[in-house]
Design a protein around this motif. Sequence first.
Motif, PDB file in Angstrom:
ATOM      1  N   LYS A  36       0.810  -1.217   0.000  1.00 25.92           N
ATOM      2  CA  LYS A  36       0.000   0.000   0.000  1.00 25.92           C
ATOM      3  C   LYS A  36       0.849   1.276   0.000  1.00 25.92           C
ATOM      4  O   LYS A  36       0.597   2.193  -0.795  1.00 25.92           O
ATOM      5  N   ALA A  37       1.845   1.359   0.872  1.00 25.74           N
ATOM      6  CA  ALA A  37       2.662   2.580   0.971  1.00 25.74           C
ATOM      7  C   ALA A  37       3.435   2.866  -0.323  1.00 25.74           C
ATOM      8  O   ALA A  37       3.397   3.997  -0.823  1.00 25.74           O
ATOM      9  N   PRO A  38       4.131   1.870  -0.918  1.00 29.85           N
ATOM     10  CA  PRO A  38       4.846   2.203  -2.157  1.00 29.85           C
ATOM     11  C   PRO A  38       3.909   2.511  -3.328  1.00 29.85           C
ATOM     12  O   PRO A  38       4.219   3.380  -4.153  1.00 29.85           O
ATOM     13  N   PHE A  39       2.770   1.847  -3.375  1.00 28.66           N
ATOM     14  CA  PHE A  39       1.826   2.138  -4.453  1.00 28.66           C
ATOM     15  C   PHE A  39       1.258   3.549  -4.292  1.00 28.66           C
ATOM     16  O   PHE A  39       1.129   4.292  -5.269  1.00 28.66           O
ATOM     17  N   LYS A  40       0.959   3.931  -3.066  1.00 23.73           N
ATOM     18  CA  LYS A  40       0.463   5.285  -2.806  1.00 23.73           C
ATOM     19  C   LYS A  40       1.496   6.321  -3.254  1.00 23.73           C
ATOM     20  O   LYS A  40       1.149   7.326  -3.886  1.00 23.73           O
ATOM     21  N   GLU A  44       0.931   9.168  -6.116  1.00 22.08           N
ATOM     22  CA  GLU A  44       1.164  10.590  -5.828  1.00 22.08           C
ATOM     23  C   GLU A  44       2.141  11.197  -6.830  1.00 22.08           C
ATOM     24  O   GLU A  44       1.897  12.284  -7.361  1.00 22.08           O
ATOM     25  N   ASP A  45       3.241  10.501  -7.097  1.00 20.91           N
ATOM     26  CA  ASP A  45       4.257  11.035  -8.001  1.00 20.91           C
ATOM     27  C   ASP A  45       3.738  11.135  -9.433  1.00 20.91           C
ATOM     28  O   ASP A  45       3.954  12.146 -10.109  1.00 20.91           O
ATOM     29  N   VAL A  46       3.045  10.104  -9.897  1.00 17.44           N
ATOM     30  CA  VAL A  46       2.513  10.124 -11.262  1.00 17.44           C
ATOM     31  C   VAL A  46       1.449  11.214 -11.395  1.00 17.44           C
ATOM     32  O   VAL A  46       1.436  11.961 -12.381  1.00 17.44           O
ATOM     33  N   SER A  47       0.567  11.336 -10.407  1.00 13.67           N
ATOM     34  CA  SER A  47      -0.496  12.342 -10.513  1.00 13.67           C
ATOM     35  C   SER A  47       0.088  13.757 -10.483  1.00 13.67           C
ATOM     36  O   SER A  47      -0.398  14.645 -11.186  1.00 13.67           O
ATOM     37  N   ARG A  48       1.152  13.981  -9.711  1.00 16.46           N
ATOM     38  CA  ARG A  48       1.792  15.301  -9.711  1.00 16.46           C
ATOM     39  C   ARG A  48       2.410  15.618 -11.075  1.00 16.46           C
ATOM     40  O   ARG A  48       2.328  16.744 -11.553  1.00 16.46           O
ATOM     41  N   LYS A  49       3.002  14.617 -11.701  1.00 18.00           N
ATOM     42  CA  LYS A  49       3.576  14.834 -13.032  1.00 18.00           C
ATOM     43  C   LYS A  49       2.478  15.098 -14.052  1.00 18.00           C
ATOM     44  O   LYS A  49       2.617  15.963 -14.911  1.00 18.00           O
ATOM     45  N   LEU A  50       1.385  14.355 -13.969  1.00 18.46           N
ATOM     46  CA  LEU A  50       0.258  14.576 -14.884  1.00 18.46           C
ATOM     47  C   LEU A  50      -0.359  15.958 -14.682  1.00 18.46           C
ATOM     48  O   LEU A  50      -0.842  16.572 -15.630  1.00 18.46           O
ATOM     49  N   ASN A  56      -6.464  20.074 -13.629  1.00 18.66           N
ATOM     50  CA  ASN A  56      -7.578  19.709 -12.744  1.00 18.66           C
ATOM     51  C   ASN A  56      -7.536  18.245 -12.296  1.00 18.66           C
ATOM     52  O   ASN A  56      -8.463  17.769 -11.657  1.00 18.66           O
ATOM     53  N   ILE A  57      -6.447  17.540 -12.570  1.00 16.80           N
ATOM     54  CA  ILE A  57      -6.370  16.131 -12.166  1.00 16.80           C
ATOM     55  C   ILE A  57      -6.265  16.020 -10.644  1.00 16.80           C
ATOM     56  O   ILE A  57      -5.660  16.871  -9.984  1.00 16.80           O
ATOM     57  N   ASN A  58      -6.889  15.011 -10.095  1.00 18.14           N
ATOM     58  CA  ASN A  58      -6.841  14.744  -8.661  1.00 18.14           C
ATOM     59  C   ASN A  58      -5.422  14.306  -8.278  1.00 18.14           C
ATOM     60  O   ASN A  58      -4.870  13.417  -8.902  1.00 18.14           O
ATOM     61  N   THR A  59      -4.849  14.923  -7.270  1.00 19.74           N
ATOM     62  CA  THR A  59      -3.520  14.516  -6.800  1.00 19.74           C
ATOM     63  C   THR A  59      -3.572  13.884  -5.412  1.00 19.74           C
ATOM     64  O   THR A  59      -2.539  13.619  -4.815  1.00 19.74           O
ATOM     65  N   ASP A  60      -4.766  13.637  -4.908  1.00 17.75           N
ATOM     66  CA  ASP A  60      -4.950  12.974  -3.613  1.00 17.75           C
ATOM     67  C   ASP A  60      -5.053  11.465  -3.862  1.00 17.75           C
ATOM     68  O   ASP A  60      -6.069  10.974  -4.345  1.00 17.75           O
ATOM     69  N   ALA A  61      -3.973  10.744  -3.547  1.00 18.34           N
ATOM     70  CA  ALA A  61      -3.920   9.310  -3.832  1.00 18.34           C
ATOM     71  C   ALA A  61      -5.061   8.536  -3.178  1.00 18.34           C
ATOM     72  O   ALA A  61      -5.553   7.557  -3.741  1.00 18.34           O
ATOM     73  N   ASN A  84      -4.135  -7.576  -6.873  1.00 15.94           N
ATOM     74  CA  ASN A  84      -3.447  -6.417  -7.413  1.00 15.94           C
ATOM     75  C   ASN A  84      -3.863  -5.173  -6.637  1.00 15.94           C
ATOM     76  O   ASN A  84      -4.804  -5.213  -5.856  1.00 15.94           O
ATOM     77  N   VAL A  85      -3.153  -4.103  -6.888  1.00 13.63           N
ATOM     78  CA  VAL A  85      -3.577  -2.776  -6.450  1.00 13.63           C
ATOM     79  C   VAL A  85      -3.835  -1.974  -7.715  1.00 13.63           C
ATOM     80  O   VAL A  85      -3.212  -2.208  -8.748  1.00 13.63           O
ATOM     81  N   ALA A  86      -4.780  -1.045  -7.645  1.00 11.46           N
ATOM     82  CA  ALA A  86      -5.154  -0.298  -8.837  1.00 11.46           C
ATOM     83  C   ALA A  86      -5.563   1.115  -8.458  1.00 11.46           C
ATOM     84  O   ALA A  86      -6.000   1.369  -7.330  1.00 11.46           O
ATOM     85  N   ALA A  87      -5.437   2.008  -9.433  1.00 14.73           N
ATOM     86  CA  ALA A  87      -5.822   3.402  -9.217  1.00 14.73           C
ATOM     87  C   ALA A  87      -6.294   4.013 -10.528  1.00 14.73           C
ATOM     88  O   ALA A  87      -5.881   3.580 -11.608  1.00 14.73           O
ATOM     89  N   VAL A  88      -7.155   5.014 -10.407  1.00 15.97           N
ATOM     90  CA  VAL A  88      -7.595   5.816 -11.547  1.00 15.97           C
ATOM     91  C   VAL A  88      -7.117   7.239 -11.327  1.00 15.97           C
ATOM     92  O   VAL A  88      -7.374   7.834 -10.280  1.00 15.97           O
ATOM     93  N   LEU A  89      -6.421   7.758 -12.314  1.00 18.18           N
ATOM     94  CA  LEU A  89      -5.928   9.124 -12.256  1.00 18.18           C
ATOM     95  C   LEU A  89      -6.789   9.967 -13.188  1.00 18.18           C
ATOM     96  O   LEU A  89      -6.759   9.801 -14.404  1.00 18.18           O
TER      97      LEU A  89
END
Length: 188
Positions: A36-40, A44-50, A56-61, A84-89
Amino acid sequence: MKYFSPAFFKFFDELKNNNNKEWFDKNKSRYENDVKAPFKKLVEDVSRKLAKDIPNINTDASKAIFRINRDVRFSKDKSPYKLNVAAVLSPGGKKEENYPGFYMHFGADEIMIGGGKYFCTKEDIAKIRQEIYYNNKEFSKLLNDKGFKDKWKTLQGDKSKILPPEYKDCLKEQPLIANKQFWYFANL
């Protein structure tokens, strides 16, 4: 930056053979620290780059990452945890319904990335179909772009059984006009 250690993949390898609450509860600290911690941090890093290109992209993991618990109410497979772990940016994170987004999914057996519009309202579908219809040549050019085809192949998504009559001629030339979802993905 390195996000995942071998312990990340080992956790999912072991979960595959022990997908039950007792095992998970005994290994919850491993899940928290190794998964969980490394995926979070990655989200966070990918969303900040995006956010540099998509302000207007969400940066709150926490709003982007899906729970590891499976919804087993209507499933024959009653395994309580995803492998798996998954996220939507996207601007609204995992609950986004208005904008397309990016998806990432990491597990022991699969690493997948993708994007597009998965949840489409009737209005969304009508607008997307209208744009495909009016801009079919440009749409086809994008779909046939070598870079897109090599990486993503084509757009995916469920198809409507009934298509509005005004699009039936276009269907022969562009079958994706029948889609009711428009997404792409690649396994890495």
